[in-house]
Design an enzyme around this catalytic site. Sequence first.
Site, PDB file in Angstrom:
ATOM      1  N   ASP A 151       0.740  -1.084  -0.045  1.00 13.82           N
ATOM      2  CA  ASP A 151       0.158   0.071   0.103  1.00 13.82           C
ATOM      3  C   ASP A 151       0.754   1.230  -0.086  1.00 13.82           C
ATOM      4  O   ASP A 151       1.687   1.289  -0.424  1.00 13.82           O
ATOM      5  CB  ASP A 151      -0.994  -0.118   1.418  1.00 13.82           C
ATOM      6  CG  ASP A 151      -2.256   0.460   0.936  1.00 13.82           C
ATOM      7  OD1 ASP A 151      -2.301   1.745   0.690  1.00 13.82           O
ATOM      8  OD2 ASP A 151      -3.179  -0.143   0.841  1.00 13.82           O
ATOM      9  N   HIS A 192      -3.955   4.968   4.369  1.00 15.13           N
ATOM     10  CA  HIS A 192      -4.514   3.751   3.936  1.00 15.13           C
ATOM     11  C   HIS A 192      -4.056   2.286   4.366  1.00 15.13           C
ATOM     12  O   HIS A 192      -4.597   1.308   4.882  1.00 15.13           O
ATOM     13  CB  HIS A 192      -4.665   3.492   2.598  1.00 15.13           C
ATOM     14  CG  HIS A 192      -5.518   2.812   1.715  1.00 15.13           C
ATOM     15  ND1 HIS A 192      -5.278   1.651   1.073  1.00 15.13           N
ATOM     16  CD2 HIS A 192      -7.109   2.592   1.831  1.00 15.13           C
ATOM     17  CE1 HIS A 192      -6.469   0.974   0.439  1.00 15.13           C
ATOM     18  NE2 HIS A 192      -7.482   1.504   1.111  1.00 15.13           N
ATOM     19  N   SER A 366     -11.749  -1.920   0.632  1.00 16.59           N
ATOM     20  CA  SER A 366     -10.381  -1.791   0.951  1.00 16.59           C
ATOM     21  C   SER A 366     -10.172  -2.344   2.559  1.00 16.59           C
ATOM     22  O   SER A 366      -9.181  -2.868   3.024  1.00 16.59           O
ATOM     23  CB  SER A 366      -9.856  -0.295   1.178  1.00 16.59           C
ATOM     24  OG  SER A 366      -9.564   0.190  -0.081  1.00 16.59           O
TER      25      SER A 366
END
Length: 783
Positions: A151, A192, A366
Amino acid sequence: MDLSPSLLLMLWTLLSVLVEEITGQKVYTNTWAAHISGGSAEADRLCKKYGFINHGLIFEDHYHFSHRAVMKRSLTPKRTRQVLLKREPQVHWLEQQVAKKRKKRDIYTDPTDPKFMQQWYLLDTNRHDLHVKEAWEQGFTGKGIVVSILDDGIEKNHPDLQANYDPAASYDVNDQDPDPQPRYTQLNDNRHGTRCAGEVAAVANNGICGVGIAYNANIGGVRMLDGEVTDAVEARSLGLNPNHIHIYSASWGPEDDGKTVDGPAKLAEEAFYRGVTQGRGGLGSIYVWASGNGGREHDSCNCDGYTNSIYTLSISSTTQMGNVPWYSEACSSTLATTYSSGNQNEKQIVTTDLRQKCTDSHTGTSASAPLAAGIIALALEANKNLTWRDMQHLVVQTSNPAGLNANDWITNGVGRKVSHSYGYGLLDAGAMVAMAKTWVTVGPQRKYVIDILSEPKDIGKALEVRRKVEPCAGMSNYISTLEHVQARLSLSYNCRGDLAIYLTSPMGTRSCLLAPRPHDYSADGFNDWSFMTTHSWDEDPAGEWVLEIENVSNNNNYGTLTQFVLVLYGTASEGLSRKFDGDGSRNVASSQSCIVCEEGYFLHQKSCIKSCPQGFTSSIQNIHYTLDNNIEPLLVNVCVPCHVSCATCKGTTINDCLTCPAHSHYNLLDYSCTHQTQRSRESPTLKDSSHDYVARTSNLPFIVAILSCLFIIVVFGSIFLFLQLRSGGVLGRKRLYMLDSGIISYKGIPSGAWQEEGFSESETEETAAHSERTAFLKQQSTL
């Protein structure tokens, strides 16, 4: 105030317990253990004498007593009754029993983290959850398993991640250094990866935030999205330390805009392949992928080459209420589902956040993929020998469709419910761990490739292509049970988004390979794009496959299908016996080039028989079949013809005969059969024995040979005698005559005869006269 005796007793008991807890002082019960000889009758007599109750044997000569007049709990022992009973000669040992503190050695207690009770997807007694507690109760928390988040980095010093952080599972591919720490911005754009990491392995019982599903697993992160993402960047991330990292979790992909068709390029595709074939010491790296957030744009995750890959375990989302989220993409490559966010009144995901914070608002697919990665870590801890394909089998077999609302649930050919929105249902951590503990590794992956089209086909309003398929047993690409199925298509079309594509298996499972995408106006079509479906998992691939391509609009669109390659993946581990008919045969469609027979049967004229007919013998042949430009070897038990002279045989040559046909003789010396003449075809008389007959027939070739030689000698001698007589009248004259017609010579006379004897005087004169006549004739012709 008067208190009843029972109430006083209760208060005294409570006081005793309280004192015990505070002081640790012994608490005596109203029971005794005694060693008494003389048997049960003697024990009963003594109990009755002193007011005890005998509760039976503990083991031989040892008894369990109680006394009604003694309180159940007391801080002092009752010595009077004990002394009296102990004086009896049959009593060898007596002891008042003391209450001992014992606690259950449970391996699981609910985490004490402050946000744990808000993690509804881990433990929800009112609705469905991921059954994570059941896995924890079996003793699995991810210990020894390594997960890496691909990520925008991971906040390695986050207090809820630091204890589980693994630098060997981390790297900064963007800046080419070992530190995956995110780049901080005012908008916290790079949060994230840290959020995903907390879902997997946030530390338990540390008083911070919530808890990860695999809260004892090692967690790492790869910073690769915070910069230029190239094929090389993806490949380096996917291939990081593959013999240390067990699971890679990725919650990214191409644009979810409803018009993009994109996937891994050459290096990334190679990284996937190397990961599953070489990672984890050959067991295969496990890649968990979020299916995509393009639902609002009517996108299809089958146009995303990462989720559409056989090497990734594609995970979709459902809401707290079990509904399809507004962002979810439906496609046939999705394998299973976990929870995530939904509408405004539905809860979201609790996890770690950037700047050492905690959040309860992580959303989208996600959030779903890391939950799946955590559950997979629990299953892998239960059985570290699971291959990457084993894990997909476990997901298919244990996922639960109950409570998930969708209008496209179907039952496939093996009785499993499957959906384009949810795959096989909600992951069940408890069931996966339980099955993983006793799982037997599936057989090797097999691949069967069939090039369907022989010529381009016009799509028009609708196109249907049918093909019967029969993978052949015994061949390296034989498949009895399916896993992944791909339709590799090349087609041109003036408006790609108007197309809907379906693939129906021989067992009737219809997969939507591509749903219409109203934002896709591209005229590029598809160039060797692999549409993948998992909906036929464990089905038998044998039979008719049907591809349907449909123009869903009212426009007069046009295009051509130029390639349709059906690629089947699966195993042959089910055994072949169920594939054969009762007579041992397995018939093949006329379009196929092979037929196989069960062991003990032989292939003969496209059918299977128990034994070869007369005129044929059994043999094993190495036959090569050409399939899709690949030449595949196959050892086949077949019936091969005998030599034409044999009735039955043990081989195919002239000297392999066992018996002869009618009107032929068998030669015991060279095991051949000789055809008889018309004269010799008379049957032997009854008085002739079969032995004499065989002897005569076996001598016939020698007799014929001798007679032939004599005949040749006689003919040769006759010709020689005739020529000798003609040349000289007697055998002794060796002369040559010069005739008007030329020289006549006998080619059998040795050349030395010309030198042994010269010409005679009369012969010389004749020669001279002949020359004169010849000269005269030439002179006359000149005149």
